[in-house]
Structures are given as C-alpha cells and as structure tokens.
Scaffold this motif. Structure first.
Motif, short mmCIF file in Angstrom:
data_model
loop_
_atom_site.label_atom_id
_atom_site.label_comp_id
_atom_site.label_asym_id
_atom_site.label_seq_id
_atom_site.Cartn_x
_atom_site.Cartn_y
_atom_site.Cartn_z
N SER A 82 1.21 -1.39 8.28
CA SER A 82 1.35 0.25 8.76
C SER A 82 2.09 0.43 9.79
O SER A 82 2.33 0.07 10.71
CB SER A 82 -0.02 0.89 9.19
OG SER A 82 -0.18 1.53 9.25
N ASN A 84 3.54 3.94 10.02
CA ASN A 84 3.81 4.91 10.64
C ASN A 84 4.86 5.75 11.22
O ASN A 84 4.47 5.34 12.22
CB ASN A 84 2.45 5.74 10.12
CG ASN A 84 1.71 5.78 9.13
OD1 ASN A 84 2.32 5.62 7.87
ND2 ASN A 84 0.85 5.97 9.77
N TYR A 111 2.19 1.01 4.96
CA TYR A 111 2.29 2.50 5.05
C TYR A 111 3.36 2.28 5.99
O TYR A 111 3.58 2.26 6.54
CB TYR A 111 0.86 2.78 6.19
CG TYR A 111 -0.08 2.92 5.52
CD1 TYR A 111 -0.85 4.01 4.82
CD2 TYR A 111 -1.55 2.06 6.42
CE1 TYR A 111 -1.96 4.23 4.14
CE2 TYR A 111 -2.64 2.02 5.46
CZ TYR A 111 -2.95 2.81 4.45
OH TYR A 111 -4.50 2.48 4.03
N GLN A 113 5.12 5.78 6.32
CA GLN A 113 4.70 7.47 6.50
C GLN A 113 5.77 7.86 7.34
O GLN A 113 5.85 7.68 8.91
CB GLN A 113 3.37 8.09 6.83
CG GLN A 113 3.65 9.54 6.86
CD GLN A 113 2.57 10.21 7.35
OE1 GLN A 113 1.74 10.11 8.81
NE2 GLN A 113 1.03 10.20 6.87
N ASP A 136 2.31 4.10 0.92
CA ASP A 136 2.63 5.38 1.67
C ASP A 136 3.82 5.26 1.95
O ASP A 136 3.75 5.05 3.16
CB ASP A 136 1.28 5.02 2.42
CG ASP A 136 1.53 7.03 3.55
OD1 ASP A 136 2.27 8.00 2.59
OD2 ASP A 136 0.87 7.34 4.04
N SER A 138 4.78 8.87 2.29
CA SER A 138 4.75 10.46 2.46
C SER A 138 6.02 11.45 3.77
O SER A 138 6.10 9.73 4.56
CB SER A 138 3.72 10.44 2.53
OG SER A 138 2.84 10.13 3.43
N ASN A 165 1.62 8.46 -2.36
CA ASN A 165 1.38 8.76 -1.44
C ASN A 165 2.89 9.19 -1.38
O ASN A 165 3.28 8.57 -0.98
CB ASN A 165 0.84 8.51 -0.13
CG ASN A 165 0.37 9.89 0.66
OD1 ASN A 165 1.43 11.36 -0.13
ND2 ASN A 165 0.06 10.32 1.13
C1 NAG Z 1 -0.37 5.59 8.86
O1 NAG Z 1 -0.31 7.15 7.14
C2 NAG Z 1 -1.89 6.80 6.31
C3 NAG Z 1 -1.90 8.47 5.74
O2 NAG Z 1 -0.52 8.77 4.85
C4 NAG Z 1 -2.92 6.88 7.81
O3 NAG Z 1 -4.49 6.85 6.62
C5 NAG Z 1 -3.23 5.58 7.99
O4 NAG Z 1 -4.31 5.90 8.73
C6 NAG Z 1 -1.56 5.78 9.30
N1 NAG Z 1 -1.64 4.81 10.05
C7 NAG Z 1 -1.57 4.52 10.98
C8 NAG Z 1 -2.11 3.47 11.77
O5 NAG Z 1 -1.27 5.67 11.62
#
Ligand code: NAG
Ligand code: NAG
Ligand code: NAG
Ligand code: NAG
Length: 960
Positions: A82, A84, A111, A113, A136, A138, A165
């Motif tokens: 992840s 993001n 992910y 994002q 993801d 996005s 996404n």
């Molecule tokens: C990253 O973003 C996704 C949604 O797009 C979310 O489901 C996920 O929990 C996020 N991960 C973190 C570590 O914030």
C-alpha cells in the motif's frame, strides 16, 4: 462453591489466553531477503513525505512489519503493498518503472493512490503482475492505459485482476478498449475522469463478470445501444451520477436483472421511470436532480419488493391516471423527495404511496410548498422514524404532536413554515431522545418550554425568527453538551449574561435580535469560567451594556464574535489580541472608545466591523499585513491619520469602508493595487489632493454575486442546515452593499484637481459619488462609457463647462446630481434626463433648460466656460470660500457668546439645550461641547440631515 467456580473460570481463561499467545507468536520466517531488497529499491520513488521511514535498511529487519506491507502469514511472501499518497509530482506526472514490482510474484493487492503517476515506462507494464487481484491507481494523472498485446500469453497474465480503481485520472472513452484484457473484473471505478459524449454499451461487452461499475463525474451524454448485446447480467451496482445524460432512461437498464443499486442523480434525464419497473433486486435508487416526472403513487416502482432507499429530490412529482395506482410492494426505510412540487399547493396526502409505508426511518419532504396541517400521521405510521424534515413548506396551524411517544425520533426540522401557537411542553416526553430540533422561521409564540433543558440528547436547538417571549431557561444555555443554540430574532428578554459566561458546554450561541439585558463589566473579577468550547457567539441587537470583559481573550476557540448594536462602552481590551482563531469580529454600533489595540491581528481574520463607535487614534496598526482580511468596516468613528502604506498590506481586501472618520492625506495610489477591492467607501474624511487617475484604470473584477454571497455568508452564516436570516440590521446592510457594489464614493473630502478621464474606463461600476469636494474642470465625456451607472453625484464641486450630451447614453441612470457647480449650457433633454428635477441642477447660475424654468437663448451663456477661465473661477471660488469661512467664524463666535450668555441667565434653557445636545451627541459623535453645539444648531438651521465636513458643508448622511 462460588469460590471454586471462579477459580476454575480463571484457570480456563489463562489457558485460552496462553494458547492464543502461542499461536500469535508462532515463529514465522521473516520476510524474504530478495523481497526486502526489492522494497528498498522502491523506497526512493515513494518516500517523498518520509512516510516510509520504517522501511529499515538494517539487515534482519522484518519487512513484513513495515508500513504498508502485508505478508502471507505462512509463506511470508509479500501479498499486499500500500503506497497511497507517498509521492508528489508536477503537472506532468511521472512514469512508473513497473519492473520494480516484479520480484513480488505473489502480490495480490497494490495500492498506488494519489502519487501523480502518468503511466508506465514502455514495456515495463504492471500487466506482468500475474497474481494481482486488486489494483488501485486512483487519483493519479493517467491519460491512457496501453492496449495489451493481443496474444494469449499476455492475456493470461492479467486473468486474476478483479478490482480496478481508476477514479480521478485523465482517461477518456477509449479506456474500455484498453481494459478488455481484464475479463475477470468484478469492480471497476472510472469516476472523475474525462469520458464524454456517448457511452457505447458494446464497450462493456468484455466485462461479463462485472458486479460494480462506477462512472460518475464524467461528461457522458447518451447511450449507444445495440440489440441483444452485452447484458451485464451480474451487475449489481451502477453509478452514472454527475454526468450530463439527457433524454429518457434507456430500456437497456431494465435488462440488468441483478441491479441492487442504481444512481443516476445529477443528470438531465427526463420522462418516466418505466424502464426500472422490473428491476426486482433494486434496493437503492437515486434519481435526484433530473427532470423526471415521478408519479405521486410511485406506480412504476410498485413492483420492486426490495426497494429500501429512494432519493428523488429536485424532480417533478405528477398526478397519474387513477387506473395506474397500485399498492406498492416496497417498504421504504429512507425517502428524500425535497423540492419536487413547486407550483401548486398540495398536502402531503398527495403522495399516495406514503400512506402505505410503515418502516420509514428518514423522511425529507422539504421545500415542496405543501400546505395544511402538519402530517402527524407520518410519526404515527412509522414508529421507527428517526429523522423528519419538513422545512420550507407552508404547513400552518399549531405544532401538534403524535398521540403516543415516539422514542426513535432524533431530528425534527419544521423550520420555515407557518406554524402558530406555542411549543407544547409535552414535546419533551413525546420525543424523549430528540437530538436536534429546528423550528426557526415560523410564527411560534409563548415561552420556551423549560423541559427542553432537561433533554439529555438535545444538542441542536434552533427556535430563531419566531415570536417567542419571556425569559430563556438558564439551564438551556448552561446545558452540557450543547452544540448549537439559536434563539435569534425573537422577543426574549431577561439577563442572560451570567448564563452565557458559564455556558461551558456550548459551541455556538446565537442570542441576537432579542431584548436581552444585563451588564458585562462587573464580570471581570468574578468567578466566571468563560466557556472555552465556544466557537461562535452572537449577542448583537440586544440591550447589553458595560465594558467588554478582558476574559473574552481566554475563549481560545472563538471564531466568530458579534456584539454589535448594544450599549457596550470603554475600550477594546488588549486581551482580544489572544483570540487567535478569530475570523469574524463585529463590535459595531456600540459606544466603544479609545484606540484599536495595535496587536489585534488574528492570523485568519476575514471580516471586521467596528463602525458606529467612537474609536479614535490613528488608523490602527491592527490588521496590518493581514492577508486574509476581506471586509473592513470602520465607518463613523474618529479615526485619524493617513491610510497610505497601511492599505496595500491588505492583499485580500474586498470591501473597505472608511466613511466618516478624520482620515487625511492624499488618496493612496496603493488603492489601485488591490485587485480584489470592489467596494471602496472613503467618503466623509479629509482626504485632499488629486484623485489618482490610476483608480480609473482598474478593470474591476466586479462579480456582484460573489460579493453578495460573501456578505450573505457572513450575515447568514455558513451552516448547512440553517439558512438563517436576521430580520433587523442585515437588510439595511444588504441595501447598503447593493448600492455600493462596484461603487466608488469619494464624497465629502477635500479633493482637488480634475476628475480623471480614466474614470470612464470603470465600465462596470454602479455608482460614482464625488460630491462635496473641490474638484475643478469639466465632466469627462468618457463617463458615457459607464453603461451600468445607476447613480452619479458630482454636486458641490467647482466643475465647469457643459453637461456632456453623451451622458444620455447612460440608460440605467436613476440618480443624478450636478447641483452647486459652475456648469453652463443647456441640460440634455432626452431619455432619463427629463426625469431629474430641479434639485439635480440648481446652484449652477449659467445652466439652462426647462427643468430650471430658464430657456437656453444663446445670450444667457457666459462668454466661454472652458479651461482658460479656470484660474479666474478658482479665484472666485477661493473668494467665496474665504467669505464663507469668515462669515462662518463670525457667526460661530457670536453664537457661542450668545449661547453662553443665554445659558448663564436662564437655567431652564440651559437644561433644555443640554438635553438637546445630549440627543445630538449620540448621533453626531462630536467631542467638544462647543463643537457639537454649533454643529447641532447649524444642522437645525440649515435643516441638514447629515454630517458636516470641515468647511461646514452638510453632507447627506447615508444609511449606516
Ligand atoms: C489506500 O487506498 C485504498 C482506497 O483506494 C484504501 O482501501 C486503502 O486502505 C488505502 N491504504 C492505506 C494504507 O491508506
Ligand atoms: C499463503 O500461502 C499459502 C502457501 O503458499 C497458501 O496456501 C495460502 O493460500 C496463502 N494465503 C493467502 C492469504 O494468500
Ligand atoms: C483519448 O485518449 C487517448 C490517449 O490519451 C488519445 O490518444 C485519444 O486521442 C483520446 N480520444 C479522444 C476522443 O479524446
Ligand atoms: C416487465 O416484465 C413484464 C413481464 O415479464 C413484461 O411484460 C414487461 O414488458 C416488462 N417491462 C419492462 C419495462 O421491461
């Protein structure tokens, strides 16, 4: 026996706990070495905010414990990554080297994002991640997804992807073609992209497994539908909201048999709902903000047994032919039908389906023009009802309540109706767990029931704009917690100060526009706590008095402080400088004196209203350099000094009102640099020197709506729930603003020189007032370019020449005055100029025309009235002024002496005069006795209804 049992229980607990501990701490191999190294290679690309600080390079560090990493607990392989918002980018975005992810062969979810990714480096595509199930991407900057090579092996590589996404990228309609390879997709989000025009259903052909499809917030307009093609039989969720779809709902939607949720809100759809009539799985349907014709029986939806949530706001409810009506099979839980009926007045019984609903938890029927008695049957039928919103209708009669208590009700909003009578006191037991009650803007009278203060869950109470009287139960203000209490604009009375200063549970207190009394000053030394949670307090328009307590400075969360229109006196305490959160400060229309503390400069302050006090001293250093300040209203004080350097430190200033002070100096050229400045009122001061011609070069960005909104915002507050209007005070303010939108008022100063020709470039101003100055020269014919001008006042100057004939082109002109100048020639006799009467022209000896009963024969005009004669005229003027001043001084002296003699002789007159003077002092704000006496007498004699400027001219007082 008991002891034995509990010991046994303890033993069991410990045993279970230790087994759990062993399981959890079971030795798993730490993360794989080569995956750890691969992660460390990724780190520099994704560590812009130091979010990955714990991706430790020390050998032996277990990467499965790192932030954003998920490992398979048995194999210790990395299965989730992840990342993001771990990287920022420029406008262009950056290209990802997807080969960096290849070592993670078992990666299932990735992910990425919000990382400004524009795409992948060529030939290094993410498609190689063969086990990926969730991806993801996005909120990046992806413009296109490369089409994958069309051979079988490549295709197989992506076979597992189930969730994709792509929300918030820059993709257009070609995206579907590129996604074809992901034939197992179950979830696809392409909302907030750049798709537009037609949505070709054939494009969806490849996605037969799709369960959820989100395409909101694009620019899609219509569908291209092919017979017998592409039925998304498994689709359960379809979101088409916030596009520009128009026309009827396509019948195609009726084929999507599995659909559970459908959102077509915020489009331009019209017509009926029949295509939906067989979607028996539908639970959630949003139709809001379209042009649908929704039958009041909801007959097209009557066969949908699973429908629970229906949004239909802002469409059109219609009566349907009676044979159509059928009992609905649904039992809704949530219905929102606001703003659907605007033309005729109906009662809610019109919504026939509503009679058959017994399971509703949420009902919103606001702004439908419904009339009649309150539909209490909604409470009685729906015993689980939690929220009932009926605001903005025309319900009348008493506020009646259901016969049995309804313990689930937590919010009732019936504001903005025509309810009369009193608030029944059994409202408390009936809605025992009420959390929010809105009854504002009705005609409710009587007292506030004391039982309201005992309602444990009540945190929002809005009874503003009614006819309530009596006192406020002290416990109501002291209630803890109390998020919003709004009692504005009623006839409530009593001393609320002690309660207000102890309102430790309150966040927002609005008690303005009542008859509350009480003294503040004796508070300082007492034991009052001063509420620290308060963010907004409005006590304006009451009868409070005394000094502003220093302790207000302790209310550290205060954002809005409004105390205007009371009788507060004394100075503004230095402690106000501690109010660091302050955004809105209104202390206007009191008797405050002294100077404005120079430390007063809250970092986020936007609106400051201090007008109508007796503040003095030089223009404050306060607010110096405040880049957030939008409105500054210092009208009607005794402030002095020059505005020069000070004013251009205020870069966001949009409204500056300095009228009626003792400011002097030249008009600062810096004013021209304030691009957002729309309303300037510098009138009734002592500015001298020429008008900077650069003022005319401003291309004023006049967006009156924006400014009005700003004012409405600050007057009517930003609360979503509460469109709150203040009866008194605000309207005159609004008028004032309207008059002054894009207006320039430099009247009643000592400005000299000519009117800059450039003023003709102020194309969009509505009013221009240069009256009561010493301006010379001609009226610029360029004024004819001020096409929006509604008001032009040039009276009481020394202007010469003719009234330019071109001014007849100002079609909106309603107010026009050139009285008391030295203009000559004939008055234009066309269009609106025939509507202005004598008073617009008088005091110009050489002006002629029918309005002045003076025909324009050539001989009447002076030899020449052009610039050549200016010097002479100026001398004349100076002479006039000299004569005037001398005679004025003589009169002054004579009167003063006479007055004192008379007063000395006759004690009765003395009393009478002083009480007259006392009355005057409140309006005149003149400090020395002699001055105000002369001022008042002068005003009386000359029947002057305004302020005087320094040379004794009477300046018409505008509404303050
Ligand atoms: C990253 O973003 C996704 C949604 O797009 C979310 O489901 C996920 O929990 C996020 N991960 C973190 C570590 O914030
Ligand atoms: C973890 O790995 C084992 C063995 O490789 C596998 O059987 C299991 O399904 C994996 N679990 C998850 C959640 O991926
Ligand atoms: C859609 O986007 C792709 C990739 O950026 C571009 O090549 C194509 O011209 C775009 N098509 C339209 C209709 O804008
Ligand atoms: C709904 O189903 C019925 C019965 O199968 C059919 O007659 C009707 O045409 C369908 N309506 C729509 C709008 O598809």
């Amino acid at each position: 026996m008991m002891v034995m049992e509990s010991k046994w229980l303890w033993f069991l607990r410990i045993a279970v706990l230790s087994v759990l501990l062993v399981l959890e701490g079971a030795p798993t191999d730490a993360c794989l070495q080569h995956e750890r190294i691969a992660l460390l290679q990724l780190k520099p690309f994704f560590n812009h905010y130091n979010e990955l600080a714990d991706w430790d390079e020390v050998t032996g560090s277990d990467c499965c414990q790192w932030k954003g990493i998920e490992c398979n607990t048995t194999s210790s392989r990395l299965i989730g990554l992840s990342l993001n918002s771990t990287r920022y980018g420029d406008d262009q975005g950056w290209y990802l080297n997807a080969s960096l992810f290849l070592p993670f062969v078992e990666l299932k979810s990735l992910y990425l994002q919000g990382n400004a990714i524009a795409g992948c480096i060529e030939n290094e595509e993410l498609s190689h991640l063969i086990n990926l199930k969730k991806l993801d991407l996005s909120r990046n900057q992806i413009k296109n997804i490369p089409s994958f090579k069309d051979d079988a092996t490549e295709r197989q590589q992506m076979i597992h992807l189930e969730e994709l996404n792509l929300e918030g990228n820059l993709l257009n309609n070609t995206v579907f073609a590129s996604l074809k390879v992901f034939s197992n997709l179950k979830y696809l989000d392409i909302s907030f992209n750049r798709m537009k025009g037609s949505l070709d259903i054939k494009d969806l052909d490849a996605f037969s497994s799709l369960r959820e499809l989100y395409m909101s917030n694009n620019q899609l307009k219509d569908f291209v539908i092919h017979k017998g093609c592409c039925d998304l039989k498994k689709l359960e969720v379809l979101d088409l909201s916030w596009n520009v779809f128009e026309g009827m709902l396509p019948n195609y939607l009726g084929n999507l048999n599995s659909l559970r949720e459908l959102d077509v809100s915020h489009n331009q759809f019209s017509g009926n709902l029949t295509p939906l009539s067989n979607l028996t799985s539908l639970r959630f349907l949003s139709l809001s903000r379209n042009h649908f014709e929704i039958p009041a029986s909801l007959a097209p939806l009557a066969n949908l047994p699973n429908l629970k949530v229906l949004y239909g706001d802002e469409n059109k409810m219609v009566m349907e032919p009676s044979f159509y009506s059928s009992l609905p099979k649904f039992q809704l839980r949530f219905i929102s039908l606001s703003n659907c009926i605007t033309s005729q007045q109906l009662s809610p019984e019109f919504l026939t389906f509503l009679y058959y609903q017994y399971d509703l938890r949420y009902i919103d029927l606001s702004r439908n023009n419904f009339s009649g008695a309150l539909p209490i049957w909604l409470f009685e039928n729906n015993t689980k009802l939690e929220h009932l919103i009926l605001r903005g209708n025309s319900f009348s009669g008493p506020l009646s309540l259901p016969s049995a208590p309804n313990l689930n009700v937590s919010l009732v909003d019936i504001s903005d109706n025509k309810l009369q009578g009193q608030i029944p006191s059994h409202i408390c037991p009936t809605f025992q767990y009420l959390g929010a009650l809105f009854l504002a803007k009705n005609v409710i009278e009587g007292n506030i029931p004391t039982c309201l203060s005992g309602m444990k869950d009540l945190v929002v109470l809005d009874l503003s704009n009614n006819h309530l009287s009596g006192t406020v139960p002290e416990e109501l203000i002291l209630k803890d917690p109390l998020v919003i209490l709004r009692l504005s604009n009623n006839n409530l009375s009593g001393n609320v100060i002690p309660a207000v200063l102890n309102a430790n549970g309150a966040w927002k207190l609005y008690l303005d526009g009542n008859n509350f009394s009480g003294e503040m000053s004796n508070i300082d030394v007492s034991t009052f706590e001063f509420p620290t949670l308060l963010t907004e307090i409005d006590l304006s328009n009451n009868k409070l008095y005394g000094k502003l307590p220093r302790r207000i400075g302790n209310m550290s969360n205060l954002k809005k402080l409004a105390l205007s229109n009371n009788n507060f006196e004394g100075s503004i305490p230095m402690e106000f400088c501690n109010l660091n959160q302050l955004v809105f400060l209104d202390l206007s229309q009191n008797n405050l004196s002294g100077s404005i503390p120079s430390c007063l400069s809250p970092p986020n302050i936007e609106h400051v209203h201090l007008h109508g006090n007796r503040l003095n001293g030089p223009l404050p250093l306060a607010f110096y350099n405040s880049s957030s300040l939008v409105t500054l209203d210092l009208r009607g004080n005794n402030l002095s000094g020059s505005v020069r350097e000070w004013i251009d430190s205020l870069s966001s200033l949009s409204v500056v009102l300095l009228k009626a002070n003792h400011l002097h100096g030249r008009i600062p050229v810096q004013l021209c640099n304030l691009y957002s400045l729309n309303i300037k009122d510098l009138s009734q001061n002592m500015f001298y020197g020429p008008i900077p011609s650069c003022l005319g070069n401003l291309t004023l960005p006049i967006q009156d709506n924006k400014i009005l909104e700003q004012w409405i915002y600050l007057l009517f507050l930003d609360d979503e729930w509460i469109e709150f209007t203040r009866k008194s005070g605000s309207y005159s303010y609004r008028d004032y603003i309207h008059e002054n939108i894009g207006g320039i008022d430099l009247s009643c100063n000592k400005l000299t020189g000519q009117i800059p020709d450039e003023f003709g470039n102020l194309g969009e101003i509505y009013s221009l007032n240069l009256s009561h100055n010493n301006l010379i020269g001609v009226i610029p014919s360029s004024f004819s370019k001020l096409k929006q001008l509604e008001s032009l006042d040039l009276s009481y100057n020394n202007l010469t020449g003719e009234i330019p004939n071109q001014l007849v082109e100002l079609h909106f002109l309603e107010i026009f005055s050139v009285a008391y100048n030295n203009l000559s020639g004939s008055i234009p006799e066309r269009d609106q100029f025939t509507t202005f009467d004598e008073t617009s022209y008088e005091g110009n000896p050489f002006l002629c025309g029918p309005m002045l009963d003076k025909s324009c024969s050539k001989t009447d005009s002076p030899p020449t009235t052009s610039f050549t004669s200016n010097d002479e005229e100026e001398e004349d003027n100076l002479l006039d002024m000299y004569v005037f001043r001398v005679s004025f001084l003589v009169t002054y002296a004579v009167m003063l002496v006479t007055t004192f003699i008379v007063l000395y002789i006759n004690p009765y007159w003395r009393r009478a005069l002083f009480s007259f003077g006392q009355k005057c002092i409140t309006t005149c704000r003149y400090s020395t006795v002699g001055n105000f006496l002369v001022y008042c007498i002068f005003r009386k004699w000359f029947n002057c209804h305004g302020d005087l400027n320094e040379v004794g001219f009477c300046c018409p007082r505008k509404r303050l």
